[in-house]
Motif scaffolding. Structure first.
Motif, PDB file in Angstrom:
ATOM      1  N   ASP A  93       0.788  -1.225   0.000  1.00  0.00           N
ATOM      2  CA  ASP A  93       0.000   0.000   0.000  1.00  0.00           C
ATOM      3  C   ASP A  93       0.822   1.279   0.000  1.00  0.00           C
ATOM      4  O   ASP A  93       0.459   2.248  -0.633  1.00  0.00           O
ATOM      5  CB  ASP A  93      -0.929  -0.004   1.218  1.00  0.00           C
ATOM      6  N   GLU A  94       1.877   1.284   0.765  1.00  0.00           N
ATOM      7  CA  GLU A  94       2.710   2.475   0.789  1.00  0.00           C
ATOM      8  C   GLU A  94       4.135   2.096   1.118  1.00  0.00           C
ATOM      9  O   GLU A  94       4.419   0.933   1.414  1.00  0.00           O
ATOM     10  CB  GLU A  94       2.170   3.511   1.771  1.00  0.00           C
ATOM     11  N   ALA A  95       5.028   3.101   1.064  1.00  0.00           N
ATOM     12  CA  ALA A  95       6.440   2.770   1.273  1.00  0.00           C
ATOM     13  C   ALA A  95       7.158   3.868   2.034  1.00  0.00           C
ATOM     14  O   ALA A  95       6.778   5.034   1.976  1.00  0.00           O
ATOM     15  CB  ALA A  95       7.124   2.537  -0.069  1.00  0.00           C
ATOM     16  N   VAL A  96       8.171   3.446   2.762  1.00  0.00           N
ATOM     17  CA  VAL A  96       9.086   4.370   3.432  1.00  0.00           C
ATOM     18  C   VAL A  96      10.473   4.080   2.875  1.00  0.00           C
ATOM     19  O   VAL A  96      10.947   2.946   2.934  1.00  0.00           O
ATOM     20  CB  VAL A  96       9.076   4.144   4.960  1.00  0.00           C
ATOM     21  N   HIS A  97      11.080   5.097   2.311  1.00  0.00           N
ATOM     22  CA  HIS A  97      12.411   4.926   1.738  1.00  0.00           C
ATOM     23  C   HIS A  97      13.411   5.724   2.583  1.00  0.00           C
ATOM     24  O   HIS A  97      13.316   6.940   2.664  1.00  0.00           O
ATOM     25  CB  HIS A  97      12.395   5.418   0.285  1.00  0.00           C
ATOM     26  N   ILE A  98      14.345   5.001   3.205  1.00  0.00           N
ATOM     27  CA  ILE A  98      15.364   5.671   4.011  1.00  0.00           C
ATOM     28  C   ILE A  98      16.561   5.906   3.113  1.00  0.00           C
ATOM     29  O   ILE A  98      17.171   4.958   2.609  1.00  0.00           O
ATOM     30  CB  ILE A  98      15.807   4.792   5.199  1.00  0.00           C
ATOM     31  N   SER A  99      16.846   7.162   2.891  1.00  0.00           N
ATOM     32  CA  SER A  99      17.919   7.477   1.969  1.00  0.00           C
ATOM     33  C   SER A  99      18.726   8.636   2.532  1.00  0.00           C
ATOM     34  O   SER A  99      18.174   9.675   2.873  1.00  0.00           O
ATOM     35  CB  SER A  99      17.327   7.846   0.609  1.00  0.00           C
ATOM     36  N   ASP A 100      20.016   8.433   2.654  1.00  0.00           N
ATOM     37  CA  ASP A 100      20.866   9.492   3.184  1.00  0.00           C
ATOM     38  C   ASP A 100      22.295   9.161   2.772  1.00  0.00           C
ATOM     39  O   ASP A 100      22.750   8.031   2.974  1.00  0.00           O
ATOM     40  CB  ASP A 100      20.742   9.539   4.713  1.00  0.00           C
ATOM     41  N   ALA A 101      22.972  10.146   2.204  1.00  0.00           N
ATOM     42  CA  ALA A 101      24.336   9.902   1.713  1.00  0.00           C
ATOM     43  C   ALA A 101      25.232   9.364   2.830  1.00  0.00           C
ATOM     44  O   ALA A 101      26.134   8.566   2.585  1.00  0.00           O
ATOM     45  CB  ALA A 101      24.919  11.186   1.143  1.00  0.00           C
ATOM     46  N   ALA A 102      24.950   9.784   4.061  1.00  0.00           N
ATOM     47  CA  ALA A 102      25.801   9.375   5.189  1.00  0.00           C
ATOM     48  C   ALA A 102      25.721   7.871   5.453  1.00  0.00           C
ATOM     49  O   ALA A 102      26.570   7.299   6.130  1.00  0.00           O
ATOM     50  CB  ALA A 102      25.407  10.145   6.445  1.00  0.00           C
ATOM     51  N   LEU A 103      24.685   7.218   4.913  1.00  0.00           N
ATOM     52  CA  LEU A 103      24.516   5.783   5.164  1.00  0.00           C
ATOM     53  C   LEU A 103      25.472   4.921   4.360  1.00  0.00           C
ATOM     54  O   LEU A 103      25.614   3.730   4.610  1.00  0.00           O
ATOM     55  CB  LEU A 103      23.080   5.364   4.850  1.00  0.00           C
ATOM     56  N   HIS A 104      26.110   5.525   3.381  1.00  0.00           N
ATOM     57  CA  HIS A 104      26.985   4.749   2.510  1.00  0.00           C
ATOM     58  C   HIS A 104      28.028   3.983   3.319  1.00  0.00           C
ATOM     59  O   HIS A 104      28.716   4.557   4.144  1.00  0.00           O
ATOM     60  CB  HIS A 104      27.677   5.663   1.506  1.00  0.00           C
ATOM     61  N   GLY A 105      28.116   2.702   3.053  1.00  0.00           N
ATOM     62  CA  GLY A 105      29.120   1.886   3.738  1.00  0.00           C
ATOM     63  C   GLY A 105      28.680   1.385   5.105  1.00  0.00           C
ATOM     64  O   GLY A 105      29.494   0.863   5.852  1.00  0.00           O
ATOM     65  N   SER A 106      27.417   1.532   5.423  1.00  0.00           N
ATOM     66  CA  SER A 106      26.947   1.078   6.730  1.00  0.00           C
ATOM     67  C   SER A 106      27.070  -0.432   6.859  1.00  0.00           C
ATOM     68  O   SER A 106      26.834  -1.164   5.906  1.00  0.00           O
ATOM     69  CB  SER A 106      25.489   1.472   6.935  1.00  0.00           C
ATOM     70  N   ASP A 107      27.427  -0.884   8.044  1.00  0.00           N
ATOM     71  CA  ASP A 107      27.554  -2.325   8.249  1.00  0.00           C
ATOM     72  C   ASP A 107      26.231  -2.911   8.775  1.00  0.00           C
ATOM     73  O   ASP A 107      25.232  -2.207   8.914  1.00  0.00           O
ATOM     74  CB  ASP A 107      28.732  -2.645   9.172  1.00  0.00           C
ATOM     75  N   THR A 108      26.263  -4.180   9.047  1.00  0.00           N
ATOM     76  CA  THR A 108      25.047  -4.884   9.464  1.00  0.00           C
ATOM     77  C   THR A 108      24.416  -4.262  10.713  1.00  0.00           C
ATOM     78  O   THR A 108      23.203  -4.090  10.790  1.00  0.00           O
ATOM     79  CB  THR A 108      25.395  -6.355   9.771  1.00  0.00           C
ATOM     80  N   ILE A 109      25.267  -3.946  11.678  1.00  0.00           N
ATOM     81  CA  ILE A 109      24.768  -3.426  12.952  1.00  0.00           C
ATOM     82  C   ILE A 109      24.096  -2.074  12.750  1.00  0.00           C
ATOM     83  O   ILE A 109      22.985  -1.828  13.232  1.00  0.00           O
ATOM     84  CB  ILE A 109      25.932  -3.346  13.968  1.00  0.00           C
ATOM     85  N   GLN A 110      24.753  -1.213  11.994  1.00  0.00           N
ATOM     86  CA  GLN A 110      24.170   0.105  11.740  1.00  0.00           C
ATOM     87  C   GLN A 110      22.876  -0.024  10.944  1.00  0.00           C
ATOM     88  O   GLN A 110      21.893   0.668  11.209  1.00  0.00           O
ATOM     89  CB  GLN A 110      25.161   0.967  10.951  1.00  0.00           C
ATOM     90  N   THR A 111      22.899  -0.900   9.953  1.00  0.00           N
ATOM     91  CA  THR A 111      21.716  -1.102   9.128  1.00  0.00           C
ATOM     92  C   THR A 111      20.530  -1.529   9.987  1.00  0.00           C
ATOM     93  O   THR A 111      19.425  -1.001   9.850  1.00  0.00           O
ATOM     94  CB  THR A 111      21.995  -2.175   8.048  1.00  0.00           C
ATOM     95  N   ALA A 112      20.793  -2.457  10.887  1.00  0.00           N
ATOM     96  CA  ALA A 112      19.715  -2.928  11.761  1.00  0.00           C
ATOM     97  C   ALA A 112      19.178  -1.771  12.603  1.00  0.00           C
ATOM     98  O   ALA A 112      17.959  -1.621  12.769  1.00  0.00           O
ATOM     99  CB  ALA A 112      20.225  -4.059  12.656  1.00  0.00           C
ATOM    100  N   LYS A 113      20.072  -0.941  13.114  1.00  0.00           N
ATOM    101  CA  LYS A 113      19.639   0.169  13.965  1.00  0.00           C
ATOM    102  C   LYS A 113      18.800   1.176  13.181  1.00  0.00           C
ATOM    103  O   LYS A 113      17.785   1.683  13.675  1.00  0.00           O
ATOM    104  CB  LYS A 113      20.851   0.873  14.581  1.00  0.00           C
ATOM    105  N   VAL A 114      19.233   1.475  11.968  1.00  0.00           N
ATOM    106  CA  VAL A 114      18.495   2.447  11.148  1.00  0.00           C
ATOM    107  C   VAL A 114      17.114   1.887  10.787  1.00  0.00           C
ATOM    108  O   VAL A 114      16.094   2.581  10.894  1.00  0.00           O
ATOM    109  CB  VAL A 114      19.297   2.807   9.872  1.00  0.00           C
ATOM    110  N   LEU A 115      17.086   0.620  10.388  1.00  0.00           N
ATOM    111  CA  LEU A 115      15.798   0.006  10.035  1.00  0.00           C
ATOM    112  C   LEU A 115      14.864  -0.001  11.246  1.00  0.00           C
ATOM    113  O   LEU A 115      13.669   0.286  11.125  1.00  0.00           O
ATOM    114  CB  LEU A 115      16.007  -1.418   9.515  1.00  0.00           C
ATOM    115  N   ALA A 116      15.418  -0.304  12.406  1.00  0.00           N
ATOM    116  CA  ALA A 116      14.583  -0.330  13.616  1.00  0.00           C
ATOM    117  C   ALA A 116      14.008   1.059  13.883  1.00  0.00           C
ATOM    118  O   ALA A 116      12.816   1.193  14.205  1.00  0.00           O
ATOM    119  CB  ALA A 116      15.403  -0.819  14.810  1.00  0.00           C
ATOM    120  N   SER A 117      14.822   2.096  13.724  1.00  0.00           N
ATOM    121  CA  SER A 117      14.311   3.462  13.936  1.00  0.00           C
ATOM    122  C   SER A 117      13.191   3.772  12.958  1.00  0.00           C
ATOM    123  O   SER A 117      12.194   4.411  13.320  1.00  0.00           O
ATOM    124  CB  SER A 117      15.402   4.506  13.720  1.00  0.00           C
ATOM    125  N   ALA A 118      13.357   3.336  11.721  1.00  0.00           N
ATOM    126  CA  ALA A 118      12.328   3.619  10.717  1.00  0.00           C
ATOM    127  C   ALA A 118      11.039   2.880  11.046  1.00  0.00           C
ATOM    128  O   ALA A 118       9.938   3.434  10.913  1.00  0.00           O
ATOM    129  CB  ALA A 118      12.828   3.231   9.330  1.00  0.00           C
TER     130      ALA A 118
END
Ligand code: FAD
Lengths: 319, 263
Positions: free
Chosen positions: B83-108
């Protein structure tokens, strides 16, 4: 010397081989402390084999609920012990469950995590093979307690004397995580063959095997060589062999001493799961099959004549 | 349970960490292979979310983290029926590892109110180790029902058949929960023409790190908890000996194996 926590993977009162490999790796980094999470009485059954592989300590985290929950008992135990003992590293086998445990421990302890490691040096630098072996990367953890998941079969287990002094540990259940109840288990029945990702010989069959019945040709060769049976996705999709034996990008990654591919073309997705094998032998009737590009020894021929002959010859040599 | 509020996570390809490793050489084939796998598992996750929505009513929101080209995967999910989407996009995310990715997804995911179920692909093959769903469960304090080959929701309970190398494990938990699905879960539907047209009008919210209250210094390569000491492409494996079977193929192999001390 600092401790190195090793999560013990055990099934039916026996230690998995991958745990003995972890203990071997742990000895390079410090003094191995085995962490046994399980039902009461588990440690008593496996302590001896941990001692035989250099475990100096055995932390016994036993409770009636340990087997009713998924991954959280292990995570709770490792996180608590990591805090209490400031270990040089926490080592866990890189199985599906092991990686889930490790990822959660890394988060909870604010630590870096190295996934799918093939080797660890004394200084903690870990070697990983990425993209199905196309790249070799060496990395280290720079923050927190290094959490490292090691691929089963990547490091040879070596025997060593260890005191394996038992210490019971009481782990309070973390309140934040809501429980998942395990309502049933159907463990993979360990047949007479070694486990696919741990086997030193893997014999795989592809679409060329032609039917579920004729997979016996593959099984016979695997048995002659004392190896495990694998299958390509085409073989699995065609119903020749069960999915848990699939090798490749969406199946298991294996790196045995010897990989024999029978009637497998060698698609990139298949190679991704087996090209780090030490020696590759292929039998395929198509001389152009891409599997020959990576095979150390290839026979252009019909697998139904070559494989049975090979099984017989191996049996002869083994007497 | 009245209706279900479902979040599906969609993985971008290839993951930024690996991308960095690939830029200096031509490994396009491997990348294509990785793409195909990730597309496949994304679509299975979307399919499972849609099946649950069809059975119980509710809403499916796609959440994806990645650069702008991530929108292709988001559009695909929307045209399948999300139905809808949330796109997390930020240049600062480039090169994020698994742990950071999980944290960002959880915040979203926390920005979405009243989530009943988070569905993800098990991502077993792409360098994120298949552990992101478990890590989300850790961060969100939700039960983890991962590597599912079957998902069932009844009332406020979710039940899963988990399939790993250890065999099958039957799991149950109260909603809300995190589920990850494996390859055998379902056959994803193809987007219909109507679906493709409708997708164009569906809302896509783009969130930057600021919107999630994350400091850019906490993510990306520089903030990773691990560092690469060295990396090198492995010399490609060369072809070895190849012989024509003259009726002695099996014997030739044994001779080879014996010479290698393998039998
Ligand atoms: C997203 C994605 C993920 C994938 N993941 C995987 C994966 O994890 N694992 C995997 O294996 N594949 C995977 N694949 C599929 C892969 O691309 C190939 O389709 C598959 O590996 C082919 O299997 P095969 O070699 O058995 O079959 P084929 O390519 O059909 O090859 C059969 C071979 O058998 C030979 N042959 C036939 N009869 C005989 C005989 N009597 N004697 C000797 N040789 C004979 C033929 O010459 C041929 O080379 C994936 C594909 C995609 C798109």
């Amino acid at each position: 010397m600092s401790e190195v926590l090793v999560l013990v993977d055990h099934v039916d009162g026996a230690v998995r081989k991958s745990t003995l490999e972890l203990l071997t790796a742990a000895r390079r980094l410090g003094e191995p402390s085995a962490v046994v999470v399980g039902a009461p009485g588990t440690s008593a059954k496996i302590r001896e084999s941990l001692a035989g592989h250099g475990a100096a300590k055995v932390y016994v985290v036993e409770s009636d609920t340990a087997t009713d929950l998924l991954v959280t008992p292990q995570v709770d135990a490792l996180a608590l012990l990591a805090e209490r003992t400031s270990p040089a590293a926490v080592l866990v086998s890189a199985t599906a469950e092991g990686k889930e445990i490790a990822g959660r421990v890394a988060l909870r302890t604010g630590s870096g995590w190295l996934v799918d490691v093939d080797d660890i040096a004394a200084d903690g630098v870990a070697t990983q093979s990425v993209f199905g072996g196309a790249y070799v990367v060496k990395s280290k953890v720079t923050t927190g307690t290094p959490v490292i998941t090691v691929r089963p079969g990547a490091i040879d287990a070596e025997a060593a004397e260890g005191a394996a002094t038992e210490e019971a540990v009481e782990v309070p259940v973390a309140e934040a995580s809501k429980p998942v109840r395990v309502t049933g288990r159907e463990p993979v029945v360990a047949g007479d063959r070694p486990e696919l990702s741990e086997a030193s010989v893997v014999v795989s069959g592809g679409r060329g095997v032609g039917s579920a019945d004729s997979f016996s040709v593959v099984e016979e060769l695997a048995d002659a060589l004392g190896g495990a049976v694998g299958a390509s996705r085409a073989a699995v999709d065609s119903g020749y062999y069960p999915g848990q034996f699939q090798v490749g990008q969406t199946g298991k990654t294996v790196s045995p001493q010897l990989y024999v591919a029978l009637g497998i073309s060698g698609a990139i997705q298949h190679r991704a799961g087996m090209q780090t094998s030490k020696t590759i032998v292929a039998v395929n009737k198509d001389p152009e099959a891409p599997i020959f590009e990576i095979a150390d020894f290839g026979v252009v021929g019909d697998l139904f004549t070559v494989a049975p002959q090979l099984s017989q010859e191996v049996a002869k040599r083994r007497g | 349970m009245e209706t279900m509020n479902i979040v599906v996570l969609i993985k971008q390809v290839p993951d930024t960490w690996s991308e960095r490793k690939l830029t200096d050489t031509d490994h396009t084939l491997d990348r294509d292979a990785a793409d195909a796998v990730i597309d496949e598992i994304n679509e299975r996750a979307v399919e499972e979310a849609l099946l649950l929505k069809e059975a119980h009513g509710g809403k499916v929101t796609v959440v994806s983290m990645g650069p702008d080209r991530a929108t292709d995967a988001i559009r695909k999910a929307l045209s399948m029926g999300a139905d809808e989407a949330v796109h997390i996009s930020d240049a600062a995310l480039h090169g994020s590892d698994t742990i950071q990715t999980a944290k960002v997804l959880a915040s979203a995911i926390r920005t979405i109110e009243g989530v009943d179920l988070v569905v993800a692909g098990n991502e077993a093959t792409d360098g994120r180790a298949g552990a992101i769903p478990a890590m989300l469960a850790e961060l969100l304090g939700l039960p983890q029902l991962t590597h599912a080959r079957r998902v069932e929701v009844e009332g406020t309970e979710v039940r899963v058949e988990r399939e790993t190398e250890d065999g099958i494990t039957h799991l149950a938990a109260e909603l809300p929960a995190v589920v990850s699905v494996g390859e055998k879960i379902n056959e994803p539907r193809y987007p219909s023409f109507k679906g493709i047209m409708a997708a164009k009008k569906k809302p896509v919210t783009t969130l930057g790190l600021g919107d999630l209250g994350i400091d850019p210094s906490e993510v990306g390569l520089a903030a990773a908890f691990t560092s690469v000491v060295e990396s090198a492409p492995k010399p490609p494996r060369g072809a070895g000996e190849r012989v024509e079977d003259q009726g002695d193929g099996g014997v030739r192999i044994v001779e080879y194996l014996a010479a290698q001390k393998l039998v």
